[in-house]
Structure formats: structure tokens, C-alpha cells
Write a protein that holds these residues in place. Structure first.
Motif, PDB file in Angstrom:
ATOM      1  N   LYS A 144       5.692  18.321  10.540  1.00  0.00           N
ATOM      2  CA  LYS A 144       6.804  17.976   9.647  1.00  0.00           C
ATOM      3  C   LYS A 144       7.475  16.681  10.095  1.00  0.00           C
ATOM      4  O   LYS A 144       7.810  15.815   9.277  1.00  0.00           O
ATOM      5  N   LEU A 145       7.696  16.557  11.394  1.00  0.00           N
ATOM      6  CA  LEU A 145       8.283  15.309  11.912  1.00  0.00           C
ATOM      7  C   LEU A 145       7.363  14.134  11.661  1.00  0.00           C
ATOM      8  O   LEU A 145       7.821  13.034  11.288  1.00  0.00           O
ATOM      9  N   TYR A 146       6.089  14.323  11.819  1.00  0.00           N
ATOM     10  CA  TYR A 146       5.112  13.246  11.615  1.00  0.00           C
ATOM     11  C   TYR A 146       5.129  12.761  10.172  1.00  0.00           C
ATOM     12  O   TYR A 146       5.175  11.557   9.896  1.00  0.00           O
ATOM     13  N   VAL A 147       5.109  13.695   9.233  1.00  0.00           N
ATOM     14  CA  VAL A 147       5.141  13.327   7.806  1.00  0.00           C
ATOM     15  C   VAL A 147       6.471  12.658   7.458  1.00  0.00           C
ATOM     16  O   VAL A 147       6.517  11.674   6.698  1.00  0.00           O
ATOM     17  N   GLY A 148       7.556  13.176   7.987  1.00  0.00           N
ATOM     18  CA  GLY A 148       8.854  12.575   7.712  1.00  0.00           C
ATOM     19  C   GLY A 148       8.949  11.137   8.200  1.00  0.00           C
ATOM     20  O   GLY A 148       9.539  10.278   7.543  1.00  0.00           O
ATOM     21  N   LEU A 149       8.368  10.842   9.375  1.00  0.00           N
ATOM     22  CA  LEU A 149       8.386   9.462   9.878  1.00  0.00           C
ATOM     23  C   LEU A 149       7.556   8.538   8.986  1.00  0.00           C
ATOM     24  O   LEU A 149       7.945   7.383   8.746  1.00  0.00           O
ATOM     25  N   TRP A 150       6.431   9.005   8.476  1.00  0.00           N
ATOM     26  CA  TRP A 150       5.640   8.180   7.559  1.00  0.00           C
ATOM     27  C   TRP A 150       6.392   7.907   6.261  1.00  0.00           C
ATOM     28  O   TRP A 150       6.376   6.788   5.744  1.00  0.00           O
ATOM     29  N   VAL A 151       7.056   8.917   5.737  1.00  0.00           N
ATOM     30  CA  VAL A 151       7.860   8.714   4.515  1.00  0.00           C
ATOM     31  C   VAL A 151       8.984   7.719   4.775  1.00  0.00           C
ATOM     32  O   VAL A 151       9.265   6.829   3.946  1.00  0.00           O
ATOM     33  N   ALA A 152       9.645   7.815   5.931  1.00  0.00           N
ATOM     34  CA  ALA A 152      10.721   6.875   6.267  1.00  0.00           C
ATOM     35  C   ALA A 152      10.184   5.454   6.407  1.00  0.00           C
ATOM     36  O   ALA A 152      10.830   4.476   5.984  1.00  0.00           O
ATOM     37  N   LEU A 153       8.988   5.315   6.988  1.00  0.00           N
ATOM     38  CA  LEU A 153       8.395   3.981   7.122  1.00  0.00           C
ATOM     39  C   LEU A 153       8.097   3.363   5.757  1.00  0.00           C
ATOM     40  O   LEU A 153       8.403   2.187   5.504  1.00  0.00           O
ATOM     41  N   ILE A 154       7.522   4.133   4.856  1.00  0.00           N
ATOM     42  CA  ILE A 154       7.191   3.607   3.518  1.00  0.00           C
ATOM     43  C   ILE A 154       8.460   3.265   2.756  1.00  0.00           C
ATOM     44  O   ILE A 154       8.546   2.214   2.101  1.00  0.00           O
ATOM     45  N   CYS A 155       9.475   4.108   2.852  1.00  0.00           N
ATOM     46  CA  CYS A 155      10.743   3.822   2.159  1.00  0.00           C
ATOM     47  C   CYS A 155      11.419   2.579   2.715  1.00  0.00           C
ATOM     48  O   CYS A 155      11.997   1.781   1.972  1.00  0.00           O
ATOM     49  N   SER A 156      11.356   2.395   4.029  1.00  0.00           N
ATOM     50  CA  SER A 156      11.972   1.204   4.614  1.00  0.00           C
ATOM     51  C   SER A 156      11.259  -0.072   4.195  1.00  0.00           C
ATOM     52  O   SER A 156      11.866  -1.155   4.182  1.00  0.00           O
ATOM     53  N   CYS A 157       9.966   0.022   3.874  1.00  0.00           N
ATOM     54  CA  CYS A 157       9.230  -1.163   3.421  1.00  0.00           C
ATOM     55  C   CYS A 157       9.441  -1.448   1.938  1.00  0.00           C
ATOM     56  O   CYS A 157       9.367  -2.606   1.510  1.00  0.00           O
ATOM     57  N   LEU A 158       9.700  -0.431   1.120  1.00  0.00           N
ATOM     58  CA  LEU A 158       9.793  -0.611  -0.329  1.00  0.00           C
ATOM     59  C   LEU A 158      11.229  -0.683  -0.837  1.00  0.00           C
ATOM     60  O   LEU A 158      11.532  -1.471  -1.730  1.00  0.00           O
ATOM     61  N   ILE A 159      12.106   0.098  -0.272  1.00  0.00           N
ATOM     62  CA  ILE A 159      13.486   0.168  -0.766  1.00  0.00           C
ATOM     63  C   ILE A 159      14.330  -0.865  -0.019  1.00  0.00           C
ATOM     64  O   ILE A 159      14.211  -1.007   1.198  1.00  0.00           O
ATOM     65  N   PRO A 160      15.218  -1.598  -0.732  1.00  0.00           N
ATOM     66  CA  PRO A 160      16.110  -2.558  -0.045  1.00  0.00           C
ATOM     67  C   PRO A 160      17.022  -1.834   0.942  1.00  0.00           C
ATOM     68  O   PRO A 160      17.381  -0.662   0.764  1.00  0.00           O
ATOM     69  N   TYR A 161      17.391  -2.553   1.958  1.00  0.00           N
ATOM     70  CA  TYR A 161      18.201  -1.948   3.011  1.00  0.00           C
ATOM     71  C   TYR A 161      19.579  -1.518   2.500  1.00  0.00           C
ATOM     72  O   TYR A 161      20.137  -0.520   2.945  1.00  0.00           O
ATOM     73  N   LYS A 162      20.138  -2.282   1.582  1.00  0.00           N
ATOM     74  CA  LYS A 162      21.456  -1.935   1.066  1.00  0.00           C
ATOM     75  C   LYS A 162      21.401  -0.606   0.323  1.00  0.00           C
ATOM     76  O   LYS A 162      22.253   0.282   0.511  1.00  0.00           O
ATOM     77  N   LEU A 163      20.380  -0.437  -0.527  1.00  0.00           N
ATOM     78  CA  LEU A 163      20.221   0.819  -1.250  1.00  0.00           C
ATOM     79  C   LEU A 163      19.894   1.969  -0.307  1.00  0.00           C
ATOM     80  O   LEU A 163      20.394   3.102  -0.475  1.00  0.00           O
ATOM     81  N   MET A 164      19.076   1.690   0.712  1.00  0.00           N
ATOM     82  CA  MET A 164      18.737   2.746   1.669  1.00  0.00           C
ATOM     83  C   MET A 164      19.972   3.184   2.458  1.00  0.00           C
ATOM     84  O   MET A 164      20.186   4.386   2.669  1.00  0.00           O
ATOM     85  N   GLY A 165      20.788   2.229   2.882  1.00  0.00           N
ATOM     86  CA  GLY A 165      22.019   2.583   3.577  1.00  0.00           C
ATOM     87  C   GLY A 165      22.961   3.380   2.701  1.00  0.00           C
ATOM     88  O   GLY A 165      23.615   4.329   3.157  1.00  0.00           O
ATOM     89  N   PHE A 166      23.018   3.024   1.414  1.00  0.00           N
ATOM     90  CA  PHE A 166      23.859   3.764   0.487  1.00  0.00           C
ATOM     91  C   PHE A 166      23.369   5.206   0.347  1.00  0.00           C
ATOM     92  O   PHE A 166      24.172   6.161   0.394  1.00  0.00           O
ATOM     93  N   MET A 167      22.075   5.386   0.240  1.00  0.00           N
ATOM     94  CA  MET A 167      21.515   6.738   0.083  1.00  0.00           C
ATOM     95  C   MET A 167      21.722   7.569   1.350  1.00  0.00           C
ATOM     96  O   MET A 167      22.093   8.755   1.272  1.00  0.00           O
ATOM     97  N   ILE A 168      21.492   6.953   2.503  1.00  0.00           N
ATOM     98  CA  ILE A 168      21.669   7.691   3.763  1.00  0.00           C
ATOM     99  C   ILE A 168      23.131   8.077   3.955  1.00  0.00           C
ATOM    100  O   ILE A 168      23.451   9.200   4.395  1.00  0.00           O
TER     101      ILE A 168
END
Length: 576
Positions: free
Chosen positions: A329-353
Motif C-alpha cells: 500500500k505504501l509503495y503504490v501510494g508513493l507512485w501515485v504521489a510521484l505521478i501527481c507531483s509531475c502532472l498537477i501544478p504545485y499550487k493546486l497540489m498544495g491547495f488539495m493537501i
């Protein structure tokens, strides 16, 4: 008349010569004793000519006498003979005086020449000239250096300024061998141990208070405070001001701490403060009080270190794939976080987090705490953390699994097989430490079957001393060793080095135990004691296992296994 005039002229001339001789005579040191003419030094040519010129004076004197005798020539009146003799005598005396003065002058001239010669000999003109040339060459060299220094003044000044300004910083970058200093260890002291525990408690108090306040906000203990904090946080997260808000809160906290250090009384906390009674340290403690104090502090330290070890072991097992499902579960979650950090802008990601953290902290955690069953089903972080095993739990599971495998193999009649151990536990830890003693394999030392192994709680045994009050010999009365408990036996391994046989080891069946209770060997010591008393039918007096540091833990393990064994025996054979 003419003679008188001539006499006057001669007198005047002699008087002037005497004045000049006096001037010459007294230029230097006055000489009172003079040498004779025969003993005087040789004179120069001029002196000789002067001396020669003085010799014809007698003929002149005779001529002058003749003229005085007959100054007017023949036919004139002559002077008396007595007057002429007196005059000649006077002239002779004057000439003698003049001669003496001339000799004195010559002697003084000779002395001055000797002094001049000595001065010339003493003074080396060539050496003085060489020294003068050396000094001139030095002066030229100094002038050249001075000219060079004047040209390099700006460079040297700049170099000196840079060195004074940055020399200390440049010196910090010098590579030096690292000094390995060994800090001296302090001796064990009850007072020092207690003081260190108090310091640890005081140091952890701000962290504990902060954690309590966060828990109070999340649990909505003060509805108005939690609602106000939730509105402010969500508004800041919505407008992208979450990080500046946390920085502002940190600055505000430091400002309040500064005012408190200045003497201001500022107390603000969501959780009401609980004042704990502070005991004044006692100066004079009895031996029993010191012993009890050491035990209390050791127990607190043991519990604290156990909690810290559990946290560290769970984190280690999470990353070491000890529990593959959780780590996956941790492994899959880290891959999802990596893909989101590459595709989603940091401002939007910070807002969502930020929004998710606020909702999770103020709403979701409150719901999970209020509904434990809901938390056990859907709170993923809580499920992961509670499911992570520690190393003792892994060893206990591995031992139970191994026992079941070996029992199954023996029942079927198959040879024993090796299987993969859980990740994170080596074969040495699983077999060597759990099933071996200092003198060899566990079942060989105690002459037991191969499936008898120590329980996980006592895989290393409990250090203790066996007191057999039925024996009279001192060597048999008290024996030091290690106590183990298995599924069916209670085993004591003696640490005596005088015998390698198993005669001094003690093996007791759990079902043979008639009584088990905590025991206090010395009544003088405080507390409930550090021993366990076990009675069996084969002994007149109960056996005592004393001096056990973990007496309570050992008693619980032995009593639990004893109760379990007795229950199983009663269920299978009610008559027994």
C-alpha cells in the motif's frame, strides 16, 4: 748718538723675537726640562741653516766692537773699554737667551711631529674608506627596496585587508583529522538516575502539552475553540495561506515565550492544566528507599525504551517488506504521489493537501474517535500502524509456525523441511538465539524432545539464582543460572563451570507444580520481592528462583503457561 739709536733698534728687535718665541712655546704642553743640544733630535735642513747662520755672529760682534771703538773712523773720540765690555756681555746674554728659546721651539716641533705620526698610525684610512663604501652600498640597496615597497604598497595593503577580513574563515576550511574523544561514563547512582528521569520528564513536557492541545482541537473538547480554529484554517488553506499561517503561529508562540521569560504571566491552553505534586528530593535515604527508588526509575526507563523500540521496529518493518500487504500500500501510494507531483501544478497540489489535512484533522479523526468500529474498518493509517509487527511479535509468530510445521511433519512421517523465515529476521536469530543455550542445543542440554523450545517471551531466559532449601551443601543450596519456560516444562540451566554435565540443571513439568506464587527472599528489602516460589511433590520445601530483575514478567509468563497446561490436561483427562 748713532750708537744709541742702533742699540735701541737691536733691543726692539730682540723684544719682538722674544714675544714670537713665547707664542710658539706655549702652543702645546709647557716643557720644564729641556735636553742638551748634543742629546736633541736631528733637525731638518731649515733648522741646520738657522744654526749655521748663528755661528758667524762673533765676527760680527767683533766688527761692531771695532766700529764702537772707532765709530767715526780715524781721528774721532773712542768710548771707554769698560763700557764696551759691558755692552758685549749684555749682547752675549741676549743671544744665549734667544738660542735657548729656539731650542725649545725645535723640541716642541719635534714632539708635535711625533704625535702626528702616532695619530696617522692609529687611524687606518683604508679601513675607513672600505666601511664608507659598504655604507654607501647599503644605502643604495635600502633606497631600491624603499622604491619597490612604495610601488607594492597598494597590493600589500589589499592583501593584508583580505587576510584580516577573510583569513579566519579560510582557516576553518583546513582539513584536520577528526578527534575521537571518549566521554567518561558516570558511575551508577540512584540520585543521578532519578534526576535524569526528572530532566527527561521536564524536557518532554512542552511536546506532550502540544500533543494534548492538538488532540483537544481534533476531539472538539472546546467546541467554540475548535470551530474557530477550523474556520480560520480552512479559510487560509482556501486562499493558499496555510504555510504563512503556520509560520505566523510559530512567531506568535516565540513572542509569548519571550514575554513569559520576562516575567509576564500568560497561560493559554485548550486542555486545562493539571498540576502534578512535586516531591522535594530527600537528602538522606535509607538503603531500602534507595533500592526501591532505583527499581521505580528502572521500570519507567524500561517502559519508555520499550515504547521507543516498538515505534522504531514498526518503521523498520514497514520499509523492509516484513508485512508485504502493508508495504505494498505504501509503495503504490508513493507512485501515485510521484505521478501527481509531475502532472498537477504545485499550487493546486498544495491547495488539495491543505484542504484534505484540515478535513482529516478536524472532522474525520473526530468521527473515528467517536466510532471505534468505524475506525477499525476505514481508518487506513491506524490500520497500517496497528498491523505492523514488532520484532518480538515476529519471533513469536515464527516460533509458533515452525512448531506447527515440525509437528505436522512428525505426524505424517515426513522429514523435517526448511521454510522461508519472515523478512527482517535472520536464521541465526530464529534458531540460534531462540533454541540454543550457552552449552549447546536447548533440547540436548535438558534431555528433552526436539519440539521443546523456550517461549518467545523468554527466548534468552531470565537470570536468577535457584535456592533449594532441601540441600545443606552451600554449592547445592544456591546456584546461579538462567530460567526458561516451554510449553510443557520449566527449565533451569546452571551456570556453574565446574561441571559440564546436566546434573545441576533442573527440569520441572508444569503439570507437576502444586503451587506457584511471588516470593520475597529478604524481608528487609522494600517492595514485594524479586523471587518466585514453586512447590512440587518431589520437594519438601518449595524451590525459590530469586534475584530476578524481571520477576513480574517471568511470573506472568509461567503462571499463564501453567494455567493453560493445567486447563488442557483437565479437559483431556477429567480424572486427573
Amino acid at each position: 748718538m748713532k750708537d744709541a739709536i742702533r742699540h735701541v733698534k737691536i733691543k726692539t728687535t730682540v723684544f719682538n723675537m722674544l714675544k714670537r718665541l713665547d707664542k710658539i712655546r706655549f702652543r702645546g704642553q709647557r716643557t720644564d726640562v729641556f735636553l742638551d743640544l748634543g742629546d736633541s733630535p736631528n733637525t731638518s735642513d731649515t733648522e741646520c741653516s738657522e744654526e749655521i747662520l748663528m755661528k758667524p755672529r762673533p765676527s760680527l760682534e767683533m766688527k761692531d766692537t771695532e766700529e764702537l771703538q772707532d765709530p767715526a773712523g780715524p781721528g774721532t773720540l773712542t768710548m771707554p773699554a769698560a763700557a764696551i765690555q759691558d755692552y758685549q756681555r749684555a749682547e752675549t746674554d741676549r743671544l744665549n737667551d734667544l738660542k735657548g728659546h729656539l731650542e725649545i721651539a725645535l723640541l716642541e716641533k719635534h714632539f708635535l711631529q711625533e704625535e702626528l705620526r702616532k695619530l696617522r698610525e692609529e687611524t687606518n684610512i683604508d679601513t675607513l674608506k672600505q666601511d664608507l663604501e659598504k655604507e654607501r652600498s647599503k644605502r643604495l640597496v635600502l633606497e631600491q627596496k624603499l622604491n619597490l615597497d612604495q610601488k607594492e604598497t597598494m597590493y600589500s595593503w589589499l592583501q593584508a585587508w583580505l587576510y584580516n577580513r577573510f583569513g579566519a574563515y579560510i582557516g576553518d576550511f583546513r582539513f584536520q583529522p577528526e578527534e575521537n574523544t571518549v566521554e567518561p561514563e558516570e558511575p551508577l547512582s540512584a540520585k543521578r538516575l532519578t534526576e535524569n528521569m526528572r530532566r527527561l520528564k521536564r524536557g518532554a513536557k512542552p511536546v506532550i502539552n502540544f500533543k494534548r492541545n492538538l488532540f483537544a482541537l481534533s476531539s472538539w473538547q472546546s467546541v467554540y475553540t475548535s470551530a474557530f480554529a477550523f474556520i480560520i484554517y480552512m479559510n487560509a488553506a482556501w486562499h493558499g495561506w496555510a504555510i504563512p499561517m503556520f509560520i505566523f503561529l510559530a512567531i506568535l508562540r516565540l513572542s509569548l515565550n519571550y514575554l513569559i521569560s520576562r516575567g509576564w504571566r500568560i497561560q493559554w491552553s485548550i486542555v486545562p492544566g493539571v498540576s502534578e505534586p512535586v516531591e522535594a528530593p530527600k537528602e538522606d535515604l535509607t538503603v531500602s528507599e534507595k533500592f526501591q527508588l532505583v527499581l521505580d526509575v528502572a521500570q519507567k526507563a524500561q517502559n519508555l525504551f520499550g515504547k521507543m523500540a516498538d515505534v522504531l521496529e514498526k518503521i523498520k518493518n514497514l520499509f523492509m517488506w516484513v508485512h508485504p500487504e502493508i508495504t505494498r500500500k505504501l509503495y503504490v501510494g508513493l507512485w501515485v504521489a510521484l505521478i501527481c507531483s509531475c502532472l498537477i501544478p504545485y499550487k493546486l497540489m498544495g491547495f488539495m493537501i491543505g484542504l484534505y489535512a484540515g478535513i482529516k484533522f478536524f472532522l474525520i479523526d473526530f468521527m473515528f474517535r467517536s466510532c471505534p468500529k468505524l475506525r477499525d474498518k476505514y481508518d487506513t493509517p491506524h490500520i497500517i500502524w496497528t498491523s505492523l509487527p514488532t520484532d518480538p511479535q515476529l519471533k513469536e509468530r515464527g516460533g509458533a509456525t515452525l512448531s506447527r510445521w515440525l509437528s505436522g511433519c512428525e505426524k505424517v512421517g515426513l522429514p523435517r523441511v526448511h521454510f522461508a523465515l519472515p523478512c527482517g529476521i535472520s536464521l541465526e536469530e530464529q534458531t540460534g538465539r531462540a533454541y540454543n543455550t550457552k552449552k549447546g542445543a536447548f533440547h540436548e542440554v535438558f534431555n528433552l524432545s526436539g519440539d521443546e523450545r523456550p517461549l518467545a517471551v523468554c527466548e534468552n531466559g531470565w537470570r536468577c539464582c535457584l535456592i533449594n532449601r532441601d540441600r545443606k551443601s552451600p554449592t547445592d543450596y544456591i546456584r546461579n543460572g538462567v530460567l526458561f519456560v516451554t510449553e510443557n516444562y520449566l527449565c533451569f540451566e546452571s551456570s556453574s563451570c565446574r561441571s559440564n554435565s546436566s546434573k545441576k540443571n533442573k527440569v520441572i513439568k508444569l503439570i507437576d507444580i502444586t503451587d506457584i506464587q511471588k516470593y520475597k527472599v529478604l524481608s528487609v528489602l522494600p517492595g514485594s520481592g524479586m523471587g518466585i516460589s514453586i512447590a512440587t511433590p518431589s520437594t519438601q520445601k518449595p524451590l525459590v528462583f530469586g534475584a530476578m530483575i524481571h520477576r513480574d514478567e517471568a511470573f506472568e509468563a509461567i503462571f499463564t503457561q501453567y494455567t493453560k497446561k493445567v486447563t488442557m490436561t483437565t479437559a483431556t483427562n477429567p480424572e486427573t
